[in-house]
Design an enzyme around this catalytic site. Structure first.
Site, PDB file in Angstrom:
ATOM      1  N   GLN A 179       9.661  21.501  -6.214  1.00 28.66           N
ATOM      2  CA  GLN A 179       8.790  21.308  -7.359  1.00 28.66           C
ATOM      3  C   GLN A 179       8.942  19.913  -7.937  1.00 28.66           C
ATOM      4  O   GLN A 179       9.964  19.245  -7.761  1.00 28.66           O
ATOM      5  CB  GLN A 179       9.067  22.349  -8.444  1.00 28.66           C
ATOM      6  CG  GLN A 179      10.430  22.226  -9.121  1.00 28.66           C
ATOM      7  CD  GLN A 179      10.630  23.305 -10.166  1.00 28.66           C
ATOM      8  OE1 GLN A 179      10.839  24.461  -9.843  1.00 28.66           O
ATOM      9  NE2 GLN A 179      10.569  22.910 -11.431  1.00 28.66           N
ATOM     10  N   GLY A 180       7.867  19.462  -8.596  1.00 30.46           N
ATOM     11  CA  GLY A 180       7.861  18.185  -9.296  1.00 30.46           C
ATOM     12  C   GLY A 180       7.396  18.432 -10.715  1.00 30.46           C
ATOM     13  O   GLY A 180       7.390  19.567 -11.199  1.00 30.46           O
TER      14      GLY A 180
ATOM     15  N   PHE B   6       4.332  18.063 -11.897  1.00 33.97           N
ATOM     16  CA  PHE B   6       2.981  18.597 -12.022  1.00 33.97           C
ATOM     17  C   PHE B   6       2.624  19.602 -10.933  1.00 33.97           C
ATOM     18  O   PHE B   6       1.525  20.136 -10.923  1.00 33.97           O
ATOM     19  CB  PHE B   6       1.967  17.445 -11.978  1.00 33.97           C
ATOM     20  CG  PHE B   6       2.299  16.331 -12.906  1.00 33.97           C
ATOM     21  CD1 PHE B   6       2.119  16.473 -14.268  1.00 33.97           C
ATOM     22  CD2 PHE B   6       2.822  15.138 -12.440  1.00 33.97           C
ATOM     23  CE1 PHE B   6       2.445  15.449 -15.144  1.00 33.97           C
ATOM     24  CE2 PHE B   6       3.154  14.109 -13.304  1.00 33.97           C
ATOM     25  CZ  PHE B   6       2.961  14.265 -14.663  1.00 33.97           C
ATOM     26  N   ALA B   7       3.537  19.848 -10.017  1.00 35.38           N
ATOM     27  CA  ALA B   7       3.214  20.742  -8.904  1.00 35.38           C
ATOM     28  C   ALA B   7       4.459  21.481  -8.416  1.00 35.38           C
ATOM     29  O   ALA B   7       5.589  21.014  -8.582  1.00 35.38           O
ATOM     30  CB  ALA B   7       2.598  19.944  -7.759  1.00 35.38           C
ATOM     31  N   LYS B   8       4.213  22.640  -7.832  1.00 41.45           N
ATOM     32  CA  LYS B   8       5.267  23.414  -7.176  1.00 41.45           C
ATOM     33  C   LYS B   8       4.770  23.779  -5.779  1.00 41.45           C
ATOM     34  O   LYS B   8       3.573  23.970  -5.566  1.00 41.45           O
ATOM     35  CB  LYS B   8       5.584  24.689  -7.967  1.00 41.45           C
ATOM     36  CG  LYS B   8       6.192  24.442  -9.335  1.00 41.45           C
ATOM     37  CD  LYS B   8       6.525  25.757 -10.036  1.00 41.45           C
ATOM     38  CE  LYS B   8       7.160  25.499 -11.397  1.00 41.45           C
ATOM     39  NZ  LYS B   8       7.516  26.753 -12.100  1.00 41.45           N
TER      40      LYS B   8
ATOM     41  N   LEU C 210       9.749  26.431  -2.587  1.00 41.81           N
ATOM     42  CA  LEU C 210      10.303  25.446  -1.659  1.00 41.81           C
ATOM     43  C   LEU C 210      10.700  24.153  -2.355  1.00 41.81           C
ATOM     44  O   LEU C 210      11.615  23.457  -1.928  1.00 41.81           O
ATOM     45  CB  LEU C 210       9.293  25.139  -0.545  1.00 41.81           C
ATOM     46  CG  LEU C 210       8.879  26.311   0.350  1.00 41.81           C
ATOM     47  CD1 LEU C 210       7.804  25.866   1.332  1.00 41.81           C
ATOM     48  CD2 LEU C 210      10.091  26.858   1.100  1.00 41.81           C
TER      49      LEU C 210
ATOM     50  N   ASP D  51       4.152   5.014   1.804  1.00 41.96           N
ATOM     51  CA  ASP D  51       5.379   5.611   1.268  1.00 41.96           C
ATOM     52  C   ASP D  51       6.129   6.355   2.366  1.00 41.96           C
ATOM     53  O   ASP D  51       6.598   7.481   2.184  1.00 41.96           O
ATOM     54  CB  ASP D  51       5.062   6.545   0.101  1.00 41.96           C
ATOM     55  CG  ASP D  51       6.304   6.888  -0.734  1.00 41.96           C
ATOM     56  OD1 ASP D  51       7.294   6.121  -0.675  1.00 41.96           O
ATOM     57  OD2 ASP D  51       6.293   7.916  -1.436  1.00 41.96           O
TER      58      ASP D  51
END
Length: 426
Positions: free
Chosen positions: A20-21, A23-25, A18, A134
């Site tokens: 991703q960054g 450090f994470a997906k 869906l 945020d």
């Protein structure tokens, strides 16, 4: 690396990616026991620890466990292996609200319905001592029925985070949505800062663009500090009056959530789902979501104002994802790290990539490819501008070499390596 069809913990079958960054997906997944759709955030432990994100991850999990509300993305469970953390979340089928509004402004009753849900969720958070910090369209998700889900509490703060003066002092959030007092760095009330962000979101829902958009940096600064914005002619008078009270640059006189809930426009149809389609978009030829065609002029570090950061962020207008050909050879990011830390990080990355570093005066560096066929001949100019001791703008652009190879070096090598010093990419 997770693959489609993988069964996690004998419980969840992984589906498509869906998002991703660094450090994470996030994957779509299905509970094999009951068929329920979920989203699973997969965090790499080693990368997150090296980036100093362990406390942020813990805070996000604890806050989501604390806040239970219909319009807050629900946390189901947290699992872990030696190398990964798996956060199982409610699945919002409709995706980001950003993608809906980028197609055009919402009709009034749909915008009000979304805003009602947002205020209800934020009020619940504040009642539990949680300040999101945020709030923006990208962190508001839509479920399959068009209902709102507030997500991403990674930058949130608890009431215990306040100092002795009763204020929060950490500058964070996305610049275009951040209240003036947050960037002012004199301490701020988390609840009032969230309310300002809600006002920006209401404006965007109704208008299809953000309230403050100027190519001239000083004009942008003046307009934000005075809350000098124009409502499109289709804004009802009661919406204009409400926005005046929410987008009040003085936090002491800004309307509280309790008064927003008593507002006559806000209360129309409260609790009733609009009869129109779930996310009805009203196309408007008067509103165009586009990038700036004129590049803002950057001044020397000693003359830059802290509010300039607002105009150099991707959060400034809804077109941050649409980059013209003239921008492909240049990227900018903001950092809350001191200049010395930024320089040290860039030197470290350059060494790892076999890039030569030449430092010059005035916050200027030059990176030049010297090893490896792909990097050979690629030159990158780096310039660092200082707003305040801990707010910096870094501009990186190609000085020589093949554009395609330059972009590959940036995207594949440099950007992932410096993510821990980046606050926001342009």
């Amino acid at each position: 690396m997770e693959k489609k069809g993988t069964i996690l913990m004998e419980r969840y079958e992984l589906g498509r990616l869906l998002g991703q960054g660094n450090f994470a997906k996030v994957y779509y997944a299905r509970d094999v026991k009951n068929g329920q759709s979920v989203a699973i955030k997969v965090i790499d432990k080693e990368k997150s620890l090296k980036a100093g994100l362990s406390e942020q991850i813990k805070r996000e999990i604890s806050v989501m466990k604390l806040v239970k509300h219909l319009n807050v993305l629900q946390l189901y469970e947290v699992m872990a292996t030696k190398s990964k953390i798996y956060i199982v979340l409610e699945y919002a089928k409709g995706g980001e609200l950003f993608n809906k509004v980028a197609k055009g402004r919402l009709k009034e009753d749909i915008a009000r319905w979304i805003f009602q849900q947002l205020i209800s969720a934020v009020d619940c958070c504040h009642n539990r001592g949680v300040y999101h910090r945020d709030l923006k369209l990208e962190n508001l998700l839509i479920d399959e029925d068009g209902g709102l889900k507030v997500s991403d509490f990674g930058l949130s703060a608890l009431s215990e985070s306040k100092r002795l003066d009763g204020m929060l002092h950490t500058m964070c959030g996305t610049p275009a949505y951040v209240a003036p007092e947050v960037i002012n760095r004199k301490g701020y009330d988390g609840a009032k800062a969230d309310i300002w962000s809600c006002g920006v979101i209401l404006y965007v829902l109704m208008a299809g663009h953000l309230p403050f958009q100027e190519a001239n940096l000083m004009e942008m600064y003046k307009k934000i500090t005075r809350a000098d914005y124009r409502c499109p002619n289709w804004f009802p008078s009661d919406v204009r009056r409400l926005l005046l009270k929410i987008l009040d640059p003085n936090p002491n006189t800004r309307i509280p959530i309790s008064k927003i809930m008593e507002n006559s426009w806000f209360k129309k149809g409260l609790g009733t789902r609009p009869m129109r389609s779930k996310m009805d978009i009203k196309e408007s030829p008067q509103v165009e979501i586009r990038p700036f065609t004129k590049k803002p002029e950057l001044q020397k570090p000693s003359n830059l104002n802290a509010f300039d950061i607002i105009s150099l962020s991707s959060g400034l207008d809804l077109s941050g994802l649409f980059i013209g050909d003239d921008k492909k050879e240049e990227i900018r990011f903001t950092s809350l790290q001191p200049a010395s830390t930024i320089v040290s990080k860039l030197e470290e990355v350059a060494t790892n990539l076999n890039l030569k570093v030449a430092k010059k005066d005035g916050g200027f560096m030059k990176l030049a490819g010297s090893g490896g066929a792909r990097k050979e001949g690629v030159g990158i100019d780096v310039e660092i501008f200082e707003f305040a001791p801990s707010i910096h703008l870094v501009e990186m652009k190609k000085s020589n070499g093949d554009t395609f190879e330059y972009q590959k070096v940036l995207k594949l090598d440099i950007q992932p390596a410096i993510s821990d010093i980046v606050w926001a990419w342009q």
